[in-house]
Scaffold this active site. Sequence first.
Site, mmCIF file in Angstrom:
data_model
loop_
_atom_site.group_PDB
_atom_site.id
_atom_site.type_symbol
_atom_site.label_atom_id
_atom_site.label_comp_id
_atom_site.label_asym_id
_atom_site.label_seq_id
_atom_site.Cartn_x
_atom_site.Cartn_y
_atom_site.Cartn_z
ATOM 1 N N ASP A 210 32.546 44.054 37.299
ATOM 2 C CA ASP A 210 32.108 45.445 37.211
ATOM 3 C C ASP A 210 31.120 45.643 36.054
ATOM 4 O OD1 ASP A 210 32.856 48.224 38.252
ATOM 5 O OD2 ASP A 210 33.152 48.512 36.104
ATOM 6 N N GLU A 260 37.059 24.849 35.339
ATOM 7 C CA GLU A 260 38.334 24.154 35.095
ATOM 8 C C GLU A 260 39.100 23.985 36.404
ATOM 9 O OE1 GLU A 260 40.435 26.671 32.341
ATOM 10 O OE2 GLU A 260 38.969 26.306 30.734
HETATM 11 C C1 NOJ Z 1 31.166 50.402 39.176
HETATM 12 C C2 NOJ Z 1 32.247 50.664 40.171
HETATM 13 O O1 NOJ Z 1 31.844 50.183 41.421
HETATM 14 C C3 NOJ Z 1 32.508 52.150 40.162
HETATM 15 O O2 NOJ Z 1 33.368 52.530 41.194
HETATM 16 C C4 NOJ Z 1 33.035 52.541 38.815
HETATM 17 O O3 NOJ Z 1 33.151 53.936 38.761
HETATM 18 C C5 NOJ Z 1 32.127 52.073 37.675
HETATM 19 N N1 NOJ Z 1 31.641 50.744 37.864
HETATM 20 C C6 NOJ Z 1 32.831 52.124 36.347
HETATM 21 O O4 NOJ Z 1 33.801 51.123 36.253
#
Ligand code: NOJ
Length: 550
Positions: A210, A260
């Site tokens: 993310d 790993e």
């Molecule tokens: C991207 C994610 O796909 C989204 O759903 C989220 O709100 C933001 N990152 C923050 O983590």
Amino acid sequence: MTRKNQLPGDAHWWRNAVVYQIYPRSFADANGDGIGDLNGIISRVDYLAALGIDAVWMSPFYPSALADGGYDVDDYMDVDPRIGTLEQFDTLVEKLHENGIRVFVDVVPNHSSDRHAWFQEALAAPKGSAARDRYIFRDGRGENGELPPSDLASHFGPEGWTRTADGQWYMHLFTKEQPDFNWDNPEVNQYFLDTLRFWSDRGVDGFRIDVAHALKKKLDRLPDRHSFALSVMKDDGSDPLFDRDEVHDVYRQWRAVFNEYDPPRVAVAEAWVHPNRRPPYASEDGLGQAFNFDLLASGWEVTQFKHVIADNLHSSAESGSSSTWVLSNHDVIRHATRLVIPGYGTSEDGFDIENQWYQNHRFDHGLDLDLGLRRAKAATLLMFALPGSSYIYQGEELGLHDVLDIPADQMQDPQWHRGEGKFKSRDGCRVPLPWEPTGSSFGFGPGGAHLPQPDWYAGVAVSVQEEDASSTLSLYRSALALRRKLYESDELEWVDLAPGLLAFRRSPKWISITNFTDEPIAITGEVLISSDEVVDGMLPGNSTAWLRSF
Ligand code: NOJ
Ligand code: CA
């Protein structure tokens, strides 16, 4: 070390995988509390196997107060008790692996939730303490520190700093319940190496990362920022908040952890960066793959699609990775709806047109939704013909439209609630799936559903589409089975046909043609599959066909 649930295989399995994204709270609910759970997913493994996917990616299922749909993580190494247990997670991985399906989990390294033990410890600790150094705490400006340390907004609305009880402020690029980690702190660095090993040891095959471009920040001068549009972000590594070169030091360490394992674990970066900056995220000594969201930001227009495809094939050649393709995910309006939104795909930064349209027209949209679905099926069939991997989102195989008429007071998305009327809600693509045409939640579970489901779900439920050879679900199943047979190499050769057609050859036997116009156009060759019926050699407008040769 013994690994649980290991699925053997060659190290390159991911290069052209079709990965199905599960949003766990909305997939299937086994215990009837209205929230999807791991047992629900376990009960639907046969469905996933019949679809013909190579892997699933599960959005966060970790303990969370759901300030941002689970992207606010309380504990990175556990399962939310409302969703299940670690034992159930192991069972799920085992069942998926038995069916040859690999598993990606979501890693959210830029921020934790404010309920994370470390953040609670930081709040209780004094200014300047080691506990506070794991996050980004600063004194405020003004005589008594009553003004935020800088003029920083967050992605979902006004403030990017929130003040704590003792007067200090902490930074959050998303909601105030999502404090940003300080990635210069070695404990933070180590914690995520531990997290990657924790899930890898449980047999997880890959990770979706993310906001992968945000971890490292340069905060000697605190940034002022109101827009997070790509056009505002520096494209040379000098931006204080995003896409700094140092972030790749982090991913080199992660790569060492992935290696790993046998086969090595894999990862895909969610990195909203300038196209010229994408290759390092996807490199072999980095995360290995990076999402390209360009198709998702494109309107239904032949030259846009062609450029996006050509540019991304070029970029993956540069990184040595394979291309990724995405038409829908849990953050955007489903493509069966989006592809008929007026003006979609014409803005520089992609999403402002969609946001505005959503605010003004969601209750009286007047969209030609049948056309939207035809375009969506055509776009998907085109995508499945492309070299590289496709990421698909739960429900798109049913041709679901976005649920546009969720009443404001039932919305859950913080982007909606904090957005001061500027952003769409992402709840419309997160409504629990319809499995049956009837029942208290259309077969989602024995109880209700945590977001309101529309009446039209009855006609598009899984059990209805399974009986119908011309359904969207049947198209996805047949297309994925055929793709497996036809996919021989990553070669793509453009074929010039009539204007409005996008055609390319993937092997001597496999040609994909998409008609972006509204009129039927004559094609020659044996039709292997098509998103709309080809009658008398005419490919209908807004459709795609795969041909054997012509
Ligand atoms: C991207 C994610 O796909 C989204 O759903 C989220 O709100 C933001 N990152 C923050 O983590
Ligand atoms: Ca449940």
